[in-house]
Design an enzyme around this catalytic site. Structure first.
Site, PDB file in Angstrom:
ATOM      1  N   HIS A  56       1.275  -7.756 -12.636  1.00 32.65           N
ATOM      2  CA  HIS A  56       2.247  -6.050 -12.146  1.00 32.65           C
ATOM      3  C   HIS A  56       3.521  -5.742 -13.008  1.00 32.65           C
ATOM      4  O   HIS A  56       3.446  -6.994 -13.655  1.00 32.65           O
ATOM      5  CB  HIS A  56       3.030  -6.338 -10.398  1.00 32.65           C
ATOM      6  CG  HIS A  56       1.554  -6.370  -8.999  1.00 32.65           C
ATOM      7  ND1 HIS A  56       1.908  -7.622  -9.379  1.00 32.65           N
ATOM      8  CD2 HIS A  56       0.950  -5.050  -9.378  1.00 32.65           C
ATOM      9  CE1 HIS A  56       0.419  -6.899  -7.829  1.00 32.65           C
ATOM     10  NE2 HIS A  56       0.369  -6.331  -7.668  1.00 32.65           N
ATOM     11  N   ASP A  59       5.529  -8.625 -12.862  1.00 31.98           N
ATOM     12  CA  ASP A  59       5.548  -9.867 -12.862  1.00 31.98           C
ATOM     13  C   ASP A  59       5.580 -10.127 -14.731  1.00 31.98           C
ATOM     14  O   ASP A  59       6.053 -11.952 -15.090  1.00 31.98           O
ATOM     15  CB  ASP A  59       3.897 -10.243 -12.550  1.00 31.98           C
ATOM     16  CG  ASP A  59       3.678  -9.528 -11.218  1.00 31.98           C
ATOM     17  OD1 ASP A  59       4.247 -10.228 -10.412  1.00 31.98           O
ATOM     18  OD2 ASP A  59       1.926  -9.368 -10.883  1.00 31.98           O
TER      19      ASP A  59
HETATM   20  C1  XLS Z   1      -3.401  -4.983  -2.654  1.00 40.43           C
HETATM   21  C2  XLS Z   1      -3.851  -5.123  -3.998  1.00 40.43           C
HETATM   22  C3  XLS Z   1      -3.155  -5.601  -5.281  1.00 40.43           C
HETATM   23  C4  XLS Z   1      -3.552  -5.233  -6.300  1.00 40.43           C
HETATM   24  C5  XLS Z   1      -3.019  -4.812  -8.099  1.00 40.43           C
HETATM   25  O1  XLS Z   1      -4.157  -5.201  -1.735  1.00 40.43           O
HETATM   26  O2  XLS Z   1      -4.735  -6.383  -3.944  1.00 40.43           O
HETATM   27  O3  XLS Z   1      -3.018  -7.055  -6.000  1.00 40.43           O
HETATM   28  O4  XLS Z   1      -4.723  -5.477  -6.722  1.00 40.43           O
HETATM   29  O5  XLS Z   1      -1.920  -4.059  -7.979  1.00 40.43           O
END
Ligand code: XLS
Ligand code: MG
Length: 351
Positions: A56, A59
């Site tokens: 993200h 992150d």
């Molecule tokens: C949540 C999502 C998230 C995405 C990335 O359910 O899976 O983790 O994969 O933003």
């Protein structure tokens, strides 16, 4: 069981995100494991045979909203160096648009223009980070683009706002690709882009449909009442499956992010078969596991869900590659689906 050399020759590359080494918090209770540093997570990733990390935006650059563009560049470049030193690729960067007070009522589809502007500006900064980390892939999980009650937003207008936001991102950087990760519900009652069909359809309303594709998460497809292997075949028929979050899900309830194959081995087998028949990974795509440890997991078993998901994938790959396609074809031609069904079960049971 030892994984045979055949499965080891796979072209697949593996990936997870720092959030997949999570601390066990749920809506009903606090964390059950202490937080670990990002550096520790990165080192573990290499040790357990993974090739890339997904991010993200925050992150990569924590507390991103409080940081200047110069700080963002400095921190991203320092991170890129750490990744290079360890030989770890950055698979994608995703704007985390669901934590900020500016996205309480949605991000790109918020009813408040100031909030929509925040979401787009934040997405552009996410694109900057992706550029610094050397990836052209932006993942959009549209967490709050939907409603708790349908009267709260205008659905038609929401589609237009989503297209405007995608267009702004595509115009901001001519090289990036946007990969939409659909999920039908949670946190919203209903999301605007619940399936791969929706993601690929909206791509065609944008200024550059070729640069808008999708990401399938197994659990999200199951929550939509679909078979994830059908979603894989559908997306790959369009050449649009640019990333993948394999995991598992037991029925229609909250998003569980279980280890791959944990709830339904046959559904997992069919996903691997679909990836194989479509040549997933041949253009450099990664197999990512968006899995979480079970809440009671002890610190010493903290990476098991990631090691196990990769191992299950490789074992199922071997099952896919040793499935007797000729016999299956003969049974299909004879319309003998009972025998085909049993053949699959016995193959999976190793009979
Ligand atoms: C949540 C999502 C998230 C995405 C990335 O359910 O899976 O983790 O994969 O933003
Ligand atoms: Mg995901």
């Amino acid at each position: 069981m030892v994984i045979s050399p055949m499965a080891k020759r796979h072209p697949y590359k593996f990936c997870f995100g720092p959030w997949n080494i999570s601390e066990g918090q749920d809506p009903y209770g606090p964390t059950t494991r202490p937080a670990q540093s990002f550096d520790w997570k990165l080192t573990q990733l290499r040790k357990i045979g993974y090739d890339a990390m997904m991010f993200h935006d925050d992150d990569a650059v924590p507390d991103i909203d409080g940081k200047s563009d110069a700080q963002l560049r400095k921190e991203s470049k320092a991170l890129k160096k750490r990744l290079d030193d360890l030989g770890v690729a950055a698979e994608m960067v995703a704007p985390r648009l669901w934590f900020s007070p500016m996205t309480i009522d949605g991000a790109y589809t918020s009813n408040d223009p100031k909030c929509r502007k925040y979401a787009i500006e934040r997405s552009k900064r996410c694109i900057d980070i992706a550029r610094y980390l050397g990836t052209d892939l932006i993942v959009l999980w549209l967490a709050r683009e939907g409603t708790y009650m349908r009267e709260a937003k205008n659905g038609r207008r929401s589609v237009e706002l989503l297209v405007e936001a995608l267009d702004e991102m595509l115009a901001y950087d001519k090289k990036i690709r946007l990969s939409i990760e659909p999920k039908p519900n949670e946190p919203m009652d209903h999301a605007y882009l619940p399936t791969i069909g929706h993601a690929l359809a909206i791509a065609h309303l944008t200024r550059d449909p070729k640069r808008v594709g999708c990401l399938i998460e197994s659990a999200h497809a199951i929550l939509a009442g679909l078979d994830p292997s059908d979603e894989i075949d559908f997306a790959m028929a369009f050449g649009k499956l640019w990333s993948l979050h394999l995991n598992d899900q037991n029925g229609l309830k909250f998003d569980q992010d279980k280890p791959f194959g944990s709830a339904n081995l046959r559904v997992a087998f069919n996903q691997v078969r679909a990836l194989e028949r479509n040549g997933y990974g041949k253009n450099g795509e990664f197999v990512c596991f968006d899995v979480h440890p079970f809440r009671p997991t002890k610190v010493e078993h903290w990476l098991a869900h990631l090691e196990d998901s990769r191992r299950t994938f490789l074992l199922l790959l071997e099952k896919a590659r040793t499935f007797d396609e000729k016999q299956a074809k003969a049974l299909v031609a004879d319309r003998n689906y009972a025998a085909l069904d049993q053949m699959v079960l016995e193959h999976l049971m190793g009979v």
